[in-house]
Design a protein around this motif. Structure first.
Motif, PDB file in Angstrom:
ATOM      1  N   ASP A 122       0.813  -1.217   0.000  1.00 35.54           N
ATOM      2  CA  ASP A 122       0.000   0.000   0.000  1.00 35.54           C
ATOM      3  C   ASP A 122       0.847   1.267   0.000  1.00 35.54           C
ATOM      4  OD1 ASP A 122      -2.859  -0.431   0.045  1.00 35.54           O
ATOM      5  OD2 ASP A 122      -2.536  -1.524   1.887  1.00 35.54           O
ATOM      6  N   ASN A 284      -8.586  -4.731   7.178  1.00 40.52           N
ATOM      7  CA  ASN A 284      -8.315  -5.521   5.976  1.00 40.52           C
ATOM      8  C   ASN A 284      -7.413  -6.711   6.276  1.00 40.52           C
ATOM      9  OD1 ASN A 284      -9.724  -3.656   4.449  1.00 40.52           O
ATOM     10  ND2 ASN A 284      -7.908  -2.516   3.821  1.00 40.52           N
ATOM     11  N   ARG A 316      -6.859  -5.931  -3.440  1.00 41.21           N
ATOM     12  CA  ARG A 316      -6.600  -4.554  -2.989  1.00 41.21           C
ATOM     13  C   ARG A 316      -5.833  -3.766  -4.067  1.00 41.21           C
ATOM     14  NH1 ARG A 316      -6.991   0.278  -1.127  1.00 41.21           N
ATOM     15  NH2 ARG A 316      -5.058   1.179  -0.419  1.00 41.21           N
TER      16      ARG A 316
END
Ligand SMILES: O=C(O)CCC(=O)C(=O)O
Ligand SMILES: [Fe+2]
Length: 378
Positions: A122, A284, A316
């Motif tokens: 991320d 998550n 994701r």
């Protein structure tokens, strides 16, 4: 279906007191997750003073800093985390600004945000510097950790409500490897004459949250969040109670519960007279976690799996790359339904993704786009 934006609520989502006895709680959680996918919790254990301090930091960031300082933390094609004011939901631009920060890839908040060990799928966190907002990062981390604890408790209850052990595999996996992030949304006033018409801009267009569950801190003064109720085919405003948090289930809970819990569609309206804040904490799974329907539970209900396993890191990455730019391909849990006659490219591609170690590589929207293109033109 009535799609006007200014509907008053028809039915309100349930309110659950987390100090109730466990048996009552489990029944209420089952009802709330299966009928609505949305509920409010009171006596949730997150200190009111911490919530106030977090709200104050958010106000200092969004309304206290000029755009230049906010954009110093802007997210990019190489980093999914940070400030943004250009999000697309369903290819439509949202009327909001936001700041995302999340679990560091190293899982160690003591390391500097830009330490190479923090460059994960991320990206890395970008908070305003301590010279600008001295208490922002500390307050963010404190509130984040409180949400982690609450989410774990809710996941245990959600498992028990399905007749499974509270320490069921995905619940344990979430506890150890979750890759959650905390988003703060700021919705500026929207000077739109037709605010209640179908063509008005939306704070956020209808969407489901992709993860397991969301702990949402709403604005007590401006009530603009609506959930779509399937049973009555209506959009219902979720009016926050003063000391409550709003909870909703996400796509991964729908898959894990084999469709018994619903990830509901929700949207946010704009307001011409008031600004609004909200802060969803997205709980998550781990990037390398395969999310799949729970195996034989104590409930004794034998049913076929409605979904193929989903690799969270892949889901994701593909979802984010799609939010960030128009990829020309979307990813939804319906791509994984076992009843599909054609096999979705995502099922094969996620195997490549994990085999080639993408779950451990730094974020790159461009690289995901390339990867997705390959499957579109085999
Ligand atoms: O602003 C809200 O109340 C909800 C925000 C939301 O749904 C989201 O950020 O995913
Ligand atoms: Fe949402």
């Amino acid at each position: 279906m009535n799609t006007g934006h200014g509907l008053s609520s028809i039915e309100q989502v349930p309110v659950i007191d987390l100090e109730a006895e466990e048996k009552v709680l489990i029944d209420q959680i089952y009802g709330a997750c299966s009928r609505f996918g949305f509920f409010q919790v009171v006596n949730h254990g997150i200190n009111a003073d911490l919530i106030d301090r977090y709200r104050e930091q958010c106000r200092e960031f969004f309304e206290g800093l000029d755009l230049k300082h906010k954009r110093a933390s802007k997210r990019s094609a190489d980093n999914a985390r940070g400030f943004f004011d250009d999000e697309l939901t369903k290819q439509r631009r949202d009327w909001k600004e936001a700041l995302d920060g999340g679990m560091p890839f190293s899982r160690d908040w003591a390391l500097p945000d830009r330490d190479p060990l923090n460059a994960g799928l991320d990206g890395y966190n970008q908070f305003p510097s301590t010279a600008i907002l001295p208490h922002f990062r500390d307050t963010f981390v404190e509130y984040f950790q409180a949400c982690e604890k609450l989410s774990d408790r809710l996941a245990v209850l959600m498992a028990r409500a399905l007749g499974a052990h509270g320490d069921e595999a995905l619940v344990r996996d979430l506890r150890a490897h979750h890759t959650s992030y905390l988003r703060t949304n700021f919705y500026p006033m929207c000077p739109n004459e037709n605010n209640n018409s179908i063509d008005s801009p939306l704070g956020i267009s209808p969407h489901n949250d992709a993860g397991f569950l969301t702990v949402l801190l709403q604005d007590n003064d401006c009530h603009s969040l609506q959930v779509y109720l399937r049973e009555t085919d209506e959009w219902s405003t979720v009016h926050p109670l003063p000391n409550a948090l709003t909870i909703n289930t996400g796509d991964m809970a729908q898959v894990w519960s084999n469709g018994r819990y619903q990830a509901p569609s929700h949207r946010v309206l704009t307001n011409p007279n008031q600004v609004r804040y909200s802060a969803p904490f997205f709980y998550n799974p781990g990037y390398e976690t395969w999310v799949q329907p729970l195996q034989a539970t104590d409930s004794g209900i034998e049913e076929p799996d409605f979904y193929h396993p989903i690799l969270w890191g892949y889901f994701r990455a593909a979802r984010f790359a799609g939010d960030f730019t128009d990829l020309g391909i979307e990813i939804q849990i319906s791509d994984y339904e076992t009843s599909r006659v054609d096999s979705s490219p995502h099922r094969q591609l996620q195997k490549v993704f994990v085999r080639e170690g993408w779950c451990r590589r730094p974020f790159s929207a461009d690289a995901y786009r390339e990867l997705l293109k390959i499957t579109q033109c085999p």
